[in-house]
Design a protein around this motif. Structure first.
Motif, mmCIF file in Angstrom:
data_model
loop_
_atom_site.group_PDB
_atom_site.id
_atom_site.type_symbol
_atom_site.label_atom_id
_atom_site.label_comp_id
_atom_site.label_asym_id
_atom_site.label_seq_id
_atom_site.Cartn_x
_atom_site.Cartn_y
_atom_site.Cartn_z
ATOM 1 N N TYR A 1 14.484 3.475 -5.383
ATOM 2 C CA TYR A 1 13.843 3.935 -6.615
ATOM 3 C C TYR A 1 13.105 5.236 -6.295
ATOM 4 O O TYR A 1 12.159 5.248 -5.489
ATOM 5 N N SER B 1 4.943 2.473 -10.871
ATOM 6 C CA SER B 1 6.306 2.283 -10.365
ATOM 7 C C SER B 1 6.360 1.156 -9.347
ATOM 8 O O SER B 1 7.264 0.310 -9.372
ATOM 9 N N CYS C 1 8.533 -2.229 -9.510
ATOM 10 C CA CYS C 1 9.519 -2.503 -8.463
ATOM 11 C C CYS C 1 9.214 -3.807 -7.743
ATOM 12 O O CYS C 1 10.131 -4.552 -7.374
ATOM 13 N N PHE D 1 13.389 -3.371 -4.173
ATOM 14 C CA PHE D 1 13.410 -2.078 -4.858
ATOM 15 C C PHE D 1 12.422 -1.198 -4.111
ATOM 16 O O PHE D 1 11.209 -1.405 -4.185
ATOM 17 N N LEU E 1 13.461 4.265 -16.927
ATOM 18 C CA LEU E 1 14.240 3.937 -15.737
ATOM 19 C C LEU E 1 15.617 4.549 -15.921
ATOM 20 O O LEU E 1 16.280 4.308 -16.937
#
Length: 327
Positions: free
Chosen positions: A38, A52, A56, A67, A258
């Motif tokens: 990511y 984020s 994740c 992730f 995303l």
């Protein structure tokens, strides 16, 4: 009777494709079956990084695969998003797109390293996050109308900081100047955290920063909050009016999506959409986001693609009117 000659290579190629098709479908249905990269195109430690990593982490827990967040900064998010656009469309490189890279930059930049419409597969919205206008404590204004009057009395003598050209912090300030009829100098920094020492010292005078960073500084009385950039007040700072209460139509809430490279298989995108929905709709993640001043925001792939296009159309004339341009 006509005769036909079969090309052996074509025959074997067709057979191989038929044999591979079930494996490809199975791979799409099994996503993710290994770690997913990511890419966050902004600096570690900032609001987008925290939000984020929280998403994740939740998707890792739900999918059983990691992730892994990588911070690839530069050019207001363009460097990281270029990496996303140029990655293989296999579902194992995703990342953060949003208002800066996908709606502001196409108008702001004379030359873009990617096409925001064609070079990405948009999966879902992730969160919305307004900015908070905070000023140096020596600025005499305590309300947005007072600030506008003060700046009009001192044209061109004051400056606002941002986290870089093309960020919502930059365009929030440019839009404010245009709609309020005031003159200020834009001073870009490599992330908003780097700007605060100069704001507190009075070398730069204000910033339209994401709520978490701005509010942390305001709570320590290092800066003074005046208003939020969303059209409505934020539940995180309910005492701060929206700038739109003084400048009707002013609205610059940050949003993210995303995204992956263009060409992701539709079946895989649907699995991504379903996983992100499960994560974003948990009460735990909603609470974590609210603690950061953000609102969790799931959409279908079609909804986020339409929203991105509408935001580019909405912001383009405002950006041009502001005179903001990066050659």
């Amino acid at each position: 009777m006509p005769s036909f000659t079969l090309d052996r290579r074509a025959l074997f190629g067709t057979a191989a494709a038929l044999l591979a098709a079930p494996r490809l479908a199975a791979a799409q249905d099994a996503w993710p079956n290994r770690p997913v990269r990511y890419i966050n195109p902004y600096a570690a430690g900032g609001p987008t990084d925290t939000l984020s990593r929280q998403l994740c982490q939740k998707m890792s827990e739900m999918s059983g695969q990691q992730f892994v967040v990588e911070n690839r900064t530069g050019s207001g998010g363009l460097v990281g998003n270029q990496m996303i656009a140029q990655s293989a469309p296999d579902g194992y490189t995703l990342g953060l797109g949003g208002i800066a890279s996908h709606a502001i930059s196409p108008t702001l930049y004379a030359h873009m390293p990617f096409d925001a419409q064609k070079d990405f597969t948009l999966v879902t919205g992730m969160w919305r996050l307004p900015n908070l206008l905070v000023v140096n404590n020596d600025i005499p204004a305590r309300t947005v109308p007072e600030l506008i009057a003060f700046l009009k009395a001192h044209p061109g003598q004051y400056a606002y900081a941002s986290a870089g050209a093309g960020t919502t912090l930059h365009i929030s300030g440019a839009m404010f100047c245009t709609m309020a009829g005031v003159e200020m100098t834009h001073v870009p920094y490599r992330g908003s955290a780097a700007a605060y020492p100069d704001i507190i010292a009075g070398r730069v005078h204000m910033i339209f920063d994401n709520i978490p960073g701005a509010l942390a500084q305001a709570k320590e009385n290092r800066v003074r909050p005046l208003g939020v950039t969303s059209s409505d007040r934020s539940p995180v700072v309910p005492d701060a009016p929206s700038i739109a209460e003084t400048l009707p139509g002013y609205d610059m809430a940050s949003w993210t999506c995303l995204c992956g490279p263009a060409g992701l298989p539709p079946a895989m995108v649907q699995r991504m959409s379903a996983l992100s929905r499960r994560a974003l709709e948990t009460e735990e993640l909603k609470r974590q986001y609210l603690d950061q001043g953000a609102t969790a925001w799931w959409t279908t792939p079609e909804q986020i693609a339409d929203f991105r296009a509408s935001e580019e159309r909405r912001l383009a004339p405002l950006i041009r009117a502001s005179g903001a341009r990066v050659e």
